[in-house]
Design an enzyme around this catalytic site. Structure first.
Site, PDB file in Angstrom:
ATOM      1  N   VAL A 191       0.827  -1.203   0.000  1.00  0.00           N
ATOM      2  CA  VAL A 191       0.000   0.000   0.000  1.00  0.00           C
ATOM      3  C   VAL A 191       0.865   1.259   0.000  1.00  0.00           C
ATOM      4  CG1 VAL A 191      -1.707   1.292   1.268  1.00  0.00           C
ATOM      5  CG2 VAL A 191      -1.858  -1.197   1.136  1.00  0.00           C
ATOM      6  N   ALA A 192       1.881   1.223   0.843  1.00  0.00           N
ATOM      7  CA  ALA A 192       2.727   2.409   0.963  1.00  0.00           C
ATOM      8  C   ALA A 192       3.430   2.711  -0.348  1.00  0.00           C
ATOM      9  CB  ALA A 192       3.746   2.196   2.070  1.00  0.00           C
ATOM     10  N   GLU A 228      -1.509   6.169  -4.211  1.00  0.00           N
ATOM     11  CA  GLU A 228      -2.957   6.219  -4.449  1.00  0.00           C
ATOM     12  C   GLU A 228      -3.383   7.625  -4.825  1.00  0.00           C
ATOM     13  OE1 GLU A 228      -1.506   5.528  -1.529  1.00  0.00           O
ATOM     14  OE2 GLU A 228      -2.707   4.182  -0.304  1.00  0.00           O
ATOM     15  N   ASP A 269     -10.085  34.549 -34.832  1.00  0.00           N
ATOM     16  CA  ASP A 269     -10.937  35.464 -35.579  1.00  0.00           C
ATOM     17  C   ASP A 269     -10.321  36.852 -35.532  1.00  0.00           C
ATOM     18  OD1 ASP A 269     -12.999  33.876 -36.296  1.00  0.00           O
ATOM     19  OD2 ASP A 269     -14.113  34.191 -34.439  1.00  0.00           O
ATOM     20  N   ASP A 329     -17.352  32.105 -33.285  1.00  0.00           N
ATOM     21  CA  ASP A 329     -18.523  32.633 -32.581  1.00  0.00           C
ATOM     22  C   ASP A 329     -19.847  32.307 -33.264  1.00  0.00           C
ATOM     23  OD1 ASP A 329     -18.003  34.335 -34.660  1.00  0.00           O
ATOM     24  OD2 ASP A 329     -17.265  35.955 -33.395  1.00  0.00           O
ATOM     25  N   ASP A 375     -19.652  27.853 -36.894  1.00  0.00           N
ATOM     26  CA  ASP A 375     -18.288  27.590 -36.431  1.00  0.00           C
ATOM     27  C   ASP A 375     -18.201  26.325 -35.583  1.00  0.00           C
ATOM     28  OD1 ASP A 375     -17.177  29.732 -37.682  1.00  0.00           O
ATOM     29  OD2 ASP A 375     -17.368  31.087 -35.983  1.00  0.00           O
ATOM     30  N   ASN A 403       7.605   7.255  -3.119  1.00  0.00           N
ATOM     31  CA  ASN A 403       7.318   5.825  -3.167  1.00  0.00           C
ATOM     32  C   ASN A 403       8.567   5.032  -3.508  1.00  0.00           C
ATOM     33  OD1 ASN A 403       4.419   7.067  -4.268  1.00  0.00           O
ATOM     34  ND2 ASN A 403       4.339   5.524  -2.690  1.00  0.00           N
ATOM     35  N   GLU A 444      10.767   4.662  -0.427  1.00  0.00           N
ATOM     36  CA  GLU A 444      10.288   3.640   0.510  1.00  0.00           C
ATOM     37  C   GLU A 444      10.589   2.239  -0.010  1.00  0.00           C
ATOM     38  OE1 GLU A 444       6.106   4.440   1.063  1.00  0.00           O
ATOM     39  OE2 GLU A 444       6.528   6.529   1.531  1.00  0.00           O
ATOM     40  N   ASN A 495       3.266   8.404   3.879  1.00  0.00           N
ATOM     41  CA  ASN A 495       2.445   8.670   2.694  1.00  0.00           C
ATOM     42  C   ASN A 495       1.463   9.795   2.912  1.00  0.00           C
ATOM     43  OD1 ASN A 495       3.696   6.795   1.243  1.00  0.00           O
ATOM     44  ND2 ASN A 495       1.902   5.553   0.796  1.00  0.00           N
TER      45      ASN A 495
HETATM   46  P1  ATP Z   1     -14.565  38.200 -39.051  1.00  0.00           P
HETATM   47  O1  ATP Z   1     -14.548  36.831 -39.608  1.00  0.00           O
HETATM   48  O2  ATP Z   1     -13.229  38.694 -38.685  1.00  0.00           O
HETATM   49  O3  ATP Z   1     -15.605  38.467 -38.040  1.00  0.00           O
HETATM   50  P2  ATP Z   1     -16.252  39.566 -40.952  1.00  0.00           P
HETATM   51  O4  ATP Z   1     -17.195  40.126 -39.974  1.00  0.00           O
HETATM   52  O5  ATP Z   1     -15.784  40.460 -42.032  1.00  0.00           O
HETATM   53  O6  ATP Z   1     -14.905  39.078 -40.329  1.00  0.00           O
HETATM   54  P3  ATP Z   1     -18.404  37.990 -42.029  1.00  0.00           P
HETATM   55  O7  ATP Z   1     -19.329  38.316 -40.946  1.00  0.00           O
HETATM   56  O8  ATP Z   1     -18.369  36.625 -42.616  1.00  0.00           O
HETATM   57  O9  ATP Z   1     -16.904  38.249 -41.578  1.00  0.00           O
HETATM   58  O10 ATP Z   1     -18.664  39.025 -43.180  1.00  0.00           O
HETATM   59  C1  ATP Z   1     -18.095  38.880 -44.460  1.00  0.00           C
HETATM   60  C2  ATP Z   1     -18.212  40.179 -45.221  1.00  0.00           C
HETATM   61  O11 ATP Z   1     -19.574  40.478 -45.476  1.00  0.00           O
HETATM   62  C3  ATP Z   1     -17.691  41.367 -44.460  1.00  0.00           C
HETATM   63  O12 ATP Z   1     -16.321  41.536 -44.641  1.00  0.00           O
HETATM   64  C4  ATP Z   1     -18.485  42.516 -45.066  1.00  0.00           C
HETATM   65  O13 ATP Z   1     -17.885  42.954 -46.239  1.00  0.00           O
HETATM   66  C5  ATP Z   1     -19.793  41.863 -45.385  1.00  0.00           C
HETATM   67  N1  ATP Z   1     -20.764  42.130 -44.315  1.00  0.00           N
HETATM   68  C6  ATP Z   1     -20.658  41.836 -43.022  1.00  0.00           C
HETATM   69  N2  ATP Z   1     -21.742  42.203 -42.330  1.00  0.00           N
HETATM   70  C7  ATP Z   1     -22.590  42.744 -43.213  1.00  0.00           C
HETATM   71  C8  ATP Z   1     -23.906  43.309 -43.135  1.00  0.00           C
HETATM   72  N3  ATP Z   1     -24.556  43.379 -41.993  1.00  0.00           N
HETATM   73  N4  ATP Z   1     -24.444  43.772 -44.268  1.00  0.00           N
HETATM   74  C9  ATP Z   1     -23.805  43.706 -45.416  1.00  0.00           C
HETATM   75  N5  ATP Z   1     -22.578  43.180 -45.561  1.00  0.00           N
HETATM   76  C10 ATP Z   1     -21.964  42.706 -44.490  1.00  0.00           C
END
Ligand code: ATP
Length: 910
Positions: A293-294, A298, A340, A645, A649, A711, A714, A739
């Protein structure tokens, strides 16, 4: 698609209702629910009936289970057997001592694990999903675990679907069901029932737990929760939620088992040698069992749990929430971070700085989202007297889903920051969203879509007719234009030269690191209300470019530099255009002057495999590209942390070694798929988390070496005595004491030691590196040899002096205890000596060692303790000498370490 991908329901739906085939009213009736939701009382009743919407394994052990676990080890049972034998052979005092130690040991183990569990449970709670539900007629956000069948939930873009539900109402709902069906493209969902035999992947009237809303809105009726859901039935989630053991913990359990076998072998040898020499059976048995055991640490898995839980707490204090425990361990080995851009490397706050119209340029002043600031141009600017400026701002600001809100003294963006920035810019010209709407009310819209990269709002003009206002990525808009406004405001055809000019202007804006958006218009009749973007967003007239500033985060450049020193490759992965991405990447030090950008289109053209290690910036990429990038990194042996995000993704986050979701901008789906959540979205916070991961791994490694060395000491002592035919140098109770008090408690202090300062100035540990590498084995073996040898020396010296076995044992016992305790200081670091670390940096360890030494001294002054430990009280001079002897192993270890470090330094310098 095979059966496995479609899930079990594809094979055989159980006999229950086929919700997908039923009309919403029928489903409501069956569940005794209404579109306004359940009452609180009814929901509580159903919760009792159905249980929480969670999997039992995800809830962590109860206190009783935790305490019982302390006695689960077969080794503890061996000890109980040893105690029984002691009683049988008339050594009741021995038995009591052994039992006392067992109980104390269990209590300490319980307390530590309980604390660890408590912090993990707190975390589970902090990162557990929520749901918007209608209860008692009002919409409320509740923990998803409290959902019951019959609840009516509301879903929006980005939400993770919290339970299996039948749609009651859906507007352009699109759901990513990759987790369930393997299909990464979003699926359109509608209220209409489908055929009863429809396979899971095609049940468009249902949404399932674990999937994510990619777009649109819906209300839905919960029909199954917890393990009754499709994903609960597959069992994947179950396994994942229950299995919080990290690879290291698993390996240690296996390792502990191996050590147990070794110890048993050694025990058999000692037993046989003793028997051959005619030692009494009871002494042999008790000695053998307790030696086994020693000799077995564990505490190994427990120490890891404690170090990891402490790490989780530490990380939470530094704004990183750990969703899966293995991430803590893996973080320390990360060799690449794919981050991103927007919001993570940049502050994520947009401000429109420049507006380019044909032949004109305007600059905007002012900060944040306040609709206040001067507009300057080539000449003085009077927005109300500048129809072109007015049109551009109306087009940008009229094509939006965002709002500006006055909060306290300032303005905040509600919705997409890009759109909010455009609203703020229009405000600077005195144009409010209400004014835009009043002048031309909205008639229809085509929401933004990352594939098309455009968005359109169609408005009714006061003079009659409709106007589509389109905004989007520059190339995506210019591509659909056939005309361009001239400096005089009159449209003219967009020939190749003019197109080139436009794109060159875009490049100039982007090269300044500005995020560029274009806008265009098209006037027409009701045909513009079509829901097909291909039809509406065509034959446009180009109006303007907007350059928006989203500055790099101030801490990010430093964090990138830290990564470089730490041997971690950082790459930027963005949906934005190459020039903008490159400008920001250069500013942050992610890309150098030589670096080129690889775009999603490049990836599509590249053959199946490409080398991601040579690329610092990926632009205009889609979520599918992210998955490929992670995969290629991993194929080349990288350990990848990937941030994300969006709903789409999730697959990339799962694919990565450490999937990281953003706390503020991240969707629920991304968070659920992630291993870590960075609360403040900041890249620098992620880098701190990597540092923590490294520190925690170091602590675990150091602690394990220390425990195993104890250990080894020992075992060596007992084995050597048996081989040379000396009587057993340590009694069972003494081994247990060592221990518990001597090894176990300092180990706890080592497990949560302060991190070293140079953690991020070393390269990452090799992904294939074994925990027990050469240095680990050397440290453990050498230290075991030193303290075992010291104790043996003291033992043989005393035995030779007067042949008094009991006094000799006391010598061995005390020498070993002092040596072990002091040795703990040598195991705080592999790269720095105890002298250079300084004593004050782990006060907990100092206190623990001081108390343990005090107890040992007390055993020579206080008879009951001496009796308990079955050791004679030694004169002060002897104790002092043994204490001094205890310094030998630690000093030798540190001198050897110092020499090794010096050699390494000169080798590196050469
Ligand atoms: P990241 O990936 O760094 O967030 P991002 O925001 O540019 O970059 P997306 O959200 O995929 O990536 O947007 C792609 C492209 O679409 C943008 O670069 C922009 O030119 C265009 N875009 C983003 N938001 C809008 C919107 N609300 N209306 C119209 N065009 C947009």
């Amino acid at each position: 698609m095979n059966d496995r991908q479609r899930g079990p329901a594809a094979r055989a739906a159980p006999n229950g209702p086929r919700w997908h085939a039923e009309a919403p009213e029928e489903a409501l009736r069956r569940l005794a629910a209404t579109p306004d939701g359940l009452s609180d009382a009814e929901a509580a009743r159903r919760l009792r009936e159905h249980g929480p919407n969670a999997l039992a394994e995800a809830q962590g052990p109860t206190a009783i289970a935790l305490f019982a676990r302390q006695f689960k080890s077969p080794l503890v049972w061996l000890l109980f057997a040893a105690a029984g034998l002691s009683v049988a052979f008339g050594h009741a005092a021995d038995a009591i001592a052994v039992l006392a130690i067992l109980v104390i040991n269990a209590c300490v183990g319980f307390w530590q694990e309980h604390r660890a569990e408590a912090s993990l449970a707190a975390l589970r709670k902090a990162t557990s999903p929520t749901a918007s539900v209608r209860r008692d007629g009002a919409v409320r956000v509740i923990p998803a675990a409290e959902l019951v069948p019959g609840d009516v939930i509301e879903l929006q873009e980005g939400d993770a679907v919290p339970a299996d539900a039948r749609l009651l109402d859906a507007a352009s709902l699109r759901v990513v069901e990759a987790s369930l069906t393997g299909e990464s493209e979003p699926v359109d969902k509608v209220v209409e029932p489908v055929d009863a035999e429809t396979p899971l992947a095609d049940r468009t009237s249902m949404v399932y737990q674990g999937t994510g809303v990619a777009g649109g809105e819906a209300t839905a009726l919960v029909v199954a929760t917890g393990s009754g859901t499709e994903i609960g039935r597959i069992g994947d989630l179950l396994a994942e939620a229950g299995d919080q053991e990290t690879p290291l913990q698993k390996r240690l359990v296996a390792f502990g088992r191996l050590l147990g076998l070794v110890a048993l072998g050694v025990t058999a040898v000692v037993f046989a040698l003793g028997a051959a020499r005619g030692r009494p059976l009871d002494e042999l048995l008790l000695g053998a069992v307790s030696l086994a055991v020693a000799a077995v640490p564990e505490g190994l898995p427990v120490v890891v749990t404690i170090a990891l839980a402490a790490g989780v707490r530490r990380m939470a204090r530094r704004r990183t929430l750990v969703r899966r425990l293995h991430a803590v361990e893996t973080l320390g080995a990360v060799t690449a971070i794919c981050s991103d851009k927007t919001g993570t490397l940049t502050v994520g706050q947009m401000t429109l700085r420049r507006l380019l119209l044909p032949g004109r340029r305007y600059d905007f002043e002012g900060e944040g989202y306040a609709p206040e600031g001067r507009i300057t141009g080539d000449g003085a600017v009077a927005p109300e007297a500048d129809p072109l400026l007015d049109l551009a701002l109306r087009t940008f600001a009229g094509c939006t889903s965002a709002r500006l809100e006055r909060q306290g003294g300032g303005w905040t963006a509600v919705g997409d920051p890009t759109e909010a920035a455009l609203l703020a810019a229009a405000g600077k010209a005195g144009l409010t969203p209400e004014a835009v709407e009043d002048a031309a009310p909205e008639a229809s819209r085509l929401p933004f879509d990352a594939d098309r990269r455009r968005m359109t709002v169609v408005r009714r003009l006061p003079e009659g007719g409709l106007r589509a206002s389109v905004k989007g990525a520059p190339e995506a808009v210019v591509d659909r234009c056939s005309r361009v406004l001239g400096a005089d405001g009159a449209p003219r055809p967009l020939d190749d030269a003019a197109r080139k000019n436009l794109l060159a202007a875009n490049e100039r804006l982007a090269a300044e690191g500005l995020r560029v958006l274009a806008c265009a218009v098209r006037d027409g009749d009701d045909a513009l209300m079509d829901s097909d973007p291909e039809t509406v967003e065509d034959a446009l007239t180009f109006v303007a470019f907007a350059g928006l500033q989203d500055p790099p985060r101030p801490e990010a450049a430093r964090a990138v530099a830290v990564c470089r020193d730490a041997g971690i490759r950082v790459s930027m992965i963005t949906g934005d255009q190459p020039r903008t991405a490159l400008a920001i990447a250069r500013e942050l030090g992610i890309a150098g002057p030589e670096d080129r950008v690889v775009t999603g289109a490049d990836l599509d053209r590249a053959d199946a495999s490409f080398d991601p290690t040579a690329t610092a910036v990926f632009a205009r990429v889609s979520p599918e590209h992210k998955v490929r990038i992670v995969r290629e990194w991993r194929r080349r042996g990288g350990v990848v942390a990937m941030t994300g995000d969006g709903v789409n993704d999730a697959p990339a986050l799962r694919e990565a070694d450490v999937g990281v979701a953003m706390g503020k901008t991240g969707t629920e789906t991304a968070k659920e798929a992630a291993d870590l959540v960075v609360v403040d979205d900041d890249f620098a916070t992620l880098v701190v988390a990597v540092e923590q991961g490294r520190g925690i791994y170091d602590n675990i490694r150091n602690t394990l070496q220390y425990l195993l060395a104890g250990n080894a000491a020992e075992l060596l002592l007992m084995l050597a005595a048996a081989v040379i035919g000396a009587p057993t140098p340590l009694l069972p109770i003494q081994l247990l004491w060592i221990n518990l008090a001597t090894d176990g408690v300092p180990a706890l202090a080592l497990a949560v030691d302060r991190f070293e300062r140079d953690l991020m100035r070393r390269p990452p540990r090799r992904p294939d590196e074994r925990l027990a590498d050469r240095l680990f084995l050397f440290n453990t073996g050498f230290a075991g040899l030193l303290s075992g040898g010291t104790a043996l020396g003291a033992y043989l010296y005393a035995l030779g002096a007067d042949g008094d076995e009991s006094r000799a044992r006391a010598f061995a016992f005390n020498a070993l205890v002092f040596a072990e305790l002091l040795k703990a200081f040598a195991f705080r670091s592999e790269t720095r000596t105890a002298f250079s670390l300084g004593m004050g940096t782990n006060l907990r360890l100092c206190a623990v060692v001081a108390v343990s030494i005090g107890l040992q001294l007390l055993s020579h002054a206080w008879a009951p303790l001496a009796d308990f430990l079955r050791t004679p009280r030694l004169p002060l001079a002897d104790v002092a000498a043994l204490l001094a002897l205890g310094f030998v192993p630690v000093t030798t270890l540190e001198l050897a370490k110092g020499l090794r470090l010096r050699r390494e330094r000169t080798r590196r310098a050469a």
